[in-house]
Design a protein around this motif. Structure first.
Motif, short mmCIF file in Angstrom:
data_model
loop_
_atom_site.label_atom_id
_atom_site.label_comp_id
_atom_site.label_asym_id
_atom_site.label_seq_id
_atom_site.Cartn_x
_atom_site.Cartn_y
_atom_site.Cartn_z
N UNK A 192 0.81 -1.21 0.00
CA UNK A 192 0.00 0.00 0.00
C UNK A 192 0.85 1.27 0.00
N UNK A 193 1.86 1.31 0.88
CA UNK A 193 2.61 2.55 1.06
C UNK A 193 3.72 2.74 0.03
N UNK A 194 4.31 1.65 -0.44
CA UNK A 194 5.49 1.76 -1.31
C UNK A 194 5.20 1.38 -2.76
N UNK A 195 4.50 0.25 -2.95
CA UNK A 195 4.37 -0.30 -4.29
C UNK A 195 3.18 0.28 -5.06
N UNK A 196 2.11 0.58 -4.35
CA UNK A 196 0.90 1.09 -5.01
C UNK A 196 1.19 2.41 -5.70
#
Length: 514
Positions: free
Chosen positions: A436-440
């Protein structure tokens, strides 16, 4: 009585406390010079790492080292006793503190330096070092007080409403635990007539089952479990560790709960082995509940800092599982896990702090696309997630193998399964946070496939490199320990052996048969 001059190498046992108290005093006097604060603190922490390294090499090669203050012979004089367990944890703590001190140069504003960030950090390390190296159970309480007083100063820096709320919860629970600790020490002194750990070890074994030690052991277990944030007194940690500055949260996560675990190992295993066996089933239940509830709590969190708080608690449950099993293999696993958790927990908080700077939030729903803006940060954070979950080939894998194997050897299938299940829950929580925080592509509501990073901060390259370096250094240690675990495995095994057979520790204090 030794009347000759003390060899320079023997001063290593008190050097960590001397270095930190002197440096802390200098920092307090120079509080009006914020530019000098980080220079002095980093130099002091580097010196602390060096002294602890030399001390560990000495005790690993020659056995426990004891120095008793003044002309009062043991058990009346105040003793510092370093063995492999204490020296290993003291060295790990100093490495973490050095990384946090470097990170704080860019994380802590100049104004907050004036209010005591670096003096409190260094003086807190005096308490941590003293707790790991003291040979006196009352002075263990004293060093707990030293680190708590310094930690109270750190947690309120910034004076925000959320910080003060978290500080009140942190203070109340820790003061209550400290009170229980002092009561237990008083009862133990009334029973044995001594406060020296080596002397208590011998006297309790001589008393056998005739002394009312079970109640005293229960008080110690409750007090240290509260400090370590074990179930059912673990609610204070996720309610307080997300409130201070990231540098402070990283220091707390890496060190404070591990001092509680160390005290459990030292007092319950070495001083009161019969009582450890009596409470083994209860400790196993506490370990299972701590691991599973913390794992579920981590999965439920959207705030990355709260999630990391539950990761810390999950590790505490694994260490208590090693204490409950009580074999050399299990205690070695608990010691190994303590070192791993100190390094990885602190690094994760530092990583989340840098992610929060880039994304302007710690809520995973409001973050996204950090991988495109900060790929190195994302890669290191993912390594740390794998490490905290216990996946190979990282540092968290080996202690879980040791504790799980020890549980299976005793037929404790539920305990072994809980260790594996907690690792699975940690993997889910960490993987979800990374996705959620890095890849999205962007925050919640961003169209699929979008990688617009317009809402992310563009930090100066120098600032990013400075903040990333301590985190990457700790992550590299986690990788190195995972790939080449032999050295730490040997130290952990020696620590476990010394807890189960403290004869060498006793001889170092009394110079022979007491």
């Amino acid at each position: 009585m030794v009347t000759a001059a003390t060899p320079a190498a023997d001063w290593l046992v008190v050097a960590p406390v001397v270095v930190t108290i002197l440096a802390g005093s200098v920092l307090v006097m120079l509080r009006s010079f914020p530019r000098l604060q980080p220079i002095i603190a980093i130099a002091a922490m580097a010196t602390l790492v060096l002294s602890n390294s030399l001390l560990l090499v000495r005790v690993a090669a020659e056995g426990p080292l004891t120095m008793t203050m003044g002309r009062w012979l043991p058990p009346f004089g105040i003793s510092f006793s370093a063995d492999v367990l204490g020296a290993t944890l003291a060295l790990t703590a100093s490495v973490v503190a050095l990384a946090v001190a470097v990170y704080g140069v860019r994380d802590v504003p100049s104004g907050l330096r004036r209010f005591g960030f670096y003096p409190c950090l260094v003086l807190m390390m005096a308490g941590v070092s003293g707790a790991f190296l003291t040979g006196d159970v009352f002075n263990l309480y004293v060093w707990f007080e030293v680190l708590l007083i310094a930690s109270f100063g750190l947690i309120v820096l910034g004076n925000g409403r959320e910080q003060l709320d978290g500080a009140i919860r942190y203070a109340i629970l820790n003061l209550l635990a400290t009170t229980l600790f002092l009561i237990a020490v008083g009862y133990l002194y009334g029973l044995t007539g001594t406060l020296n750990m080596a002397d208590i070890t011998v006297r309790l074994r001589d008393m056998g089952g005739t002394a009312p030690v079970n109640t005293i052991a229960a008080l110690f277990i409750l007090a240290f479990a509260m400090k370590a944030a074990a179930f059912p007194v673990n609610f204070w940690l996720p309610a307080s560790y997300h409130t201070p500055m990231i540098s402070v949260a990283a220091l707390f996560a890496g060190l404070l709960t591990k001092v509680g675990v160390y005290a459990l190992l030292r007092v319950i295993v070495m001083l009161m082995p019969e009582q450890r066996a009596i409470y083994a089933d209860l400790l196993a239940i506490v370990a299972i509940a701590t691991m599973l509830i913390a794992g579920l709590g981590a999965v439920a969190q959207s705030d990355l800092r709260r999630m990391l708080g539950y990761f810390v608690i999950t590790g505490i449950g694994a260490m208590i599982a090693g204490l409950a099993l009580g074999t050399q293999l299990a205690l070695a696993g608990a010691t190994f896990y303590a070192v791993h958790s100190m390094i990885v927990s602190a690094a994760l908080y530092l990583g989340v702090g840098l992610a929060g700077r880039v994304g302007h939030s710690f809520d995973s729903r409001a973050l996204g696309g950090i991988y495109a803006r900060a790929p190195w940060l994302s890669a290191v954070f993912l390594v740390l997630v794998f490490a905290i979950a216990g996946l190979p080939p990282f540092s968290g894998f080996w202690p879980k193998v040791l504790i799980t194997e020890a549980a299976l050897e005793q037929g404790r299938w539920l305990l072994a399964g809980s260790i594996l299940l907690s690792g699975f829950l940690t993997t889910i929580a960490g993987g979800r946070a990374f996705a959620l925080a890095f890849w999205r592509g962007g925050p919640f509501g961003t169209p699929d496939g979008t990688s617009d990073d317009a809402g992310l901060a563009r930090l100066p390259a120098g600032e990013t490199a400075w903040l990333l370096a301590p985190m990457a250094f700790l992550a590299a240690l986690a990788v190195l320990i995972g790939l080449w675990p032999d050295t730490l495995m040997t130290l952990a095994d020696a620590s476990a052996m010394a807890l189960l057979d403290p004869s060498a520790y006793v001889r170092s204090v009394f110079g022979g048969s007491p």
